[in-house]
Design a protein around this motif. Structure first.
Motif, PDB file in Angstrom:
ATOM      1  N   PRO A  64       0.833  -1.208   0.000  1.00  0.00           N
ATOM      2  CA  PRO A  64       0.000   0.000   0.000  1.00  0.00           C
ATOM      3  C   PRO A  64       0.865   1.255   0.000  1.00  0.00           C
ATOM      4  O   PRO A  64       1.929   1.299   0.627  1.00  0.00           O
ATOM      5  N   LYS A  65       0.403   2.271  -0.705  1.00  0.00           N
ATOM      6  CA  LYS A  65       1.136   3.530  -0.830  1.00  0.00           C
ATOM      7  C   LYS A  65       0.282   4.653  -0.267  1.00  0.00           C
ATOM      8  O   LYS A  65      -0.871   4.820  -0.658  1.00  0.00           O
ATOM      9  N   LEU A  66       0.882   5.413   0.653  1.00  0.00           N
ATOM     10  CA  LEU A  66       0.166   6.492   1.326  1.00  0.00           C
ATOM     11  C   LEU A  66       0.649   7.839   0.805  1.00  0.00           C
ATOM     12  O   LEU A  66       1.794   8.224   1.029  1.00  0.00           O
ATOM     13  N   VAL A  67      -0.220   8.532   0.083  1.00  0.00           N
ATOM     14  CA  VAL A  67       0.084   9.855  -0.470  1.00  0.00           C
ATOM     15  C   VAL A  67      -0.199  10.884   0.615  1.00  0.00           C
ATOM     16  O   VAL A  67      -1.292  10.919   1.179  1.00  0.00           O
ATOM     17  N   TYR A  68       0.813  11.708   0.898  1.00  0.00           N
ATOM     18  CA  TYR A  68       0.678  12.680   1.985  1.00  0.00           C
ATOM     19  C   TYR A  68       1.238  14.036   1.563  1.00  0.00           C
ATOM     20  O   TYR A  68       2.028  14.130   0.635  1.00  0.00           O
ATOM     21  N   ASP A  69       0.827  15.074   2.283  1.00  0.00           N
ATOM     22  CA  ASP A  69       1.290  16.435   2.034  1.00  0.00           C
ATOM     23  C   ASP A  69       2.680  16.593   2.641  1.00  0.00           C
ATOM     24  O   ASP A  69       2.831  16.744   3.849  1.00  0.00           O
ATOM     25  N   PRO A  74       5.507   5.540   1.833  1.00  0.00           N
ATOM     26  CA  PRO A  74       5.116   6.951   1.754  1.00  0.00           C
ATOM     27  C   PRO A  74       5.289   7.468   0.332  1.00  0.00           C
ATOM     28  O   PRO A  74       6.232   7.082  -0.369  1.00  0.00           O
ATOM     29  N   VAL A  75       4.376   8.318  -0.086  1.00  0.00           N
ATOM     30  CA  VAL A  75       4.453   8.946  -1.405  1.00  0.00           C
ATOM     31  C   VAL A  75       4.198  10.433  -1.215  1.00  0.00           C
ATOM     32  O   VAL A  75       3.119  10.836  -0.765  1.00  0.00           O
ATOM     33  N   ARG A  76       5.178  11.229  -1.567  1.00  0.00           N
ATOM     34  CA  ARG A  76       5.061  12.681  -1.412  1.00  0.00           C
ATOM     35  C   ARG A  76       4.078  13.262  -2.421  1.00  0.00           C
ATOM     36  O   ARG A  76       4.159  12.982  -3.615  1.00  0.00           O
ATOM     37  N   LEU A  77       3.176  14.104  -1.934  1.00  0.00           N
ATOM     38  CA  LEU A  77       2.218  14.778  -2.797  1.00  0.00           C
ATOM     39  C   LEU A  77       2.930  15.611  -3.858  1.00  0.00           C
ATOM     40  O   LEU A  77       2.520  15.624  -5.022  1.00  0.00           O
ATOM     41  N   SER A  78       4.000  16.289  -3.488  1.00  0.00           N
ATOM     42  CA  SER A  78       4.722  17.110  -4.466  1.00  0.00           C
ATOM     43  C   SER A  78       5.285  16.251  -5.597  1.00  0.00           C
ATOM     44  O   SER A  78       5.345  16.691  -6.740  1.00  0.00           O
ATOM     45  N   ALA A  79       5.674  15.017  -5.288  1.00  0.00           N
ATOM     46  CA  ALA A  79       6.187  14.118  -6.324  1.00  0.00           C
ATOM     47  C   ALA A  79       5.059  13.630  -7.237  1.00  0.00           C
ATOM     48  O   ALA A  79       5.261  13.437  -8.439  1.00  0.00           O
ATOM     49  N   VAL A  80       3.863  13.444  -6.671  1.00  0.00           N
ATOM     50  CA  VAL A  80       2.709  13.062  -7.496  1.00  0.00           C
ATOM     51  C   VAL A  80       2.388  14.198  -8.465  1.00  0.00           C
ATOM     52  O   VAL A  80       2.163  13.976  -9.653  1.00  0.00           O
ATOM     53  N   ARG A  81       2.393  15.427  -7.943  1.00  0.00           N
ATOM     54  CA  ARG A  81       2.131  16.601  -8.794  1.00  0.00           C
ATOM     55  C   ARG A  81       3.130  16.695  -9.941  1.00  0.00           C
ATOM     56  O   ARG A  81       2.760  17.016 -11.058  1.00  0.00           O
TER      57      ARG A  81
END
Length: 141
Positions: A3-8, A29-36
């Motif tokens: 599971p991957k948790l997207v966070y601010d 953990p998955v950084r929101l800025s990296a998703v953007r």
């Protein structure tokens, strides 16, 4: 899939909360800025599964579902072994439970600046994880 948790990742409270879950469960953990920026550990298919307004709250991406906001926190705590799944099942029997869970999530989100002064950690999460735990991000996360 883990599971991957997207966070601010601009939020010290969010970093603390995700670090709490990641250290206790098999969660990435998955950084929101990296998703953007398109440079995250989410696959293209996982990225497309996020809701349109994905920047509004945290999301937990699993094989079965995408949990958002309070549901993401709830499911992360279940995976981390903090919140027993049977207890969550019990709570879900109540008509107002989901609304209360989401209200509590919003309350935390609205006061994350204050909460950060108490339990915040300097972002990003990977700064606080050792390579031995296998939590280092692939890119800039």
């Amino acid at each position: 899939m883990v599971p991957k948790l997207v966070y601010d990742d601009a939020c010290p409270f969010c970093t603390w909360a995700v670090l709490f879950a990641v250290r206790r469960g098999n969660i990435r953990p998955v950084r929101l800025s990296a998703v953007r920026s398109g440079d995250s550990r989410l696959t293209e298919a996982e990225r497309h599964r996020l809701p349109d307004a994905y920047e509004a709250c945290a999301h937990l991406v699993t094989d079965e579902a995408v949990y958002s906001c309070g549901a993401a926190v709830e499911q992360s705590l279940v995976i981390a072994g903090i919140l027993p799944e049977q207890f969550v099942g019990f709570l879900r029997q109540f008509a107002d439970y989901e609304r209360a869970r989401e209200r509590l999530y919003r309350l935390g989100a609205e006061h994350r600046g204050l909460l950060s002064t108490v339990v915040g950690r300097e972002p990003p999460v990977n700064k606080h994880l050792s390579a031995e735990h296998g939590h280092r991000e692939r890119h800039s996360e």
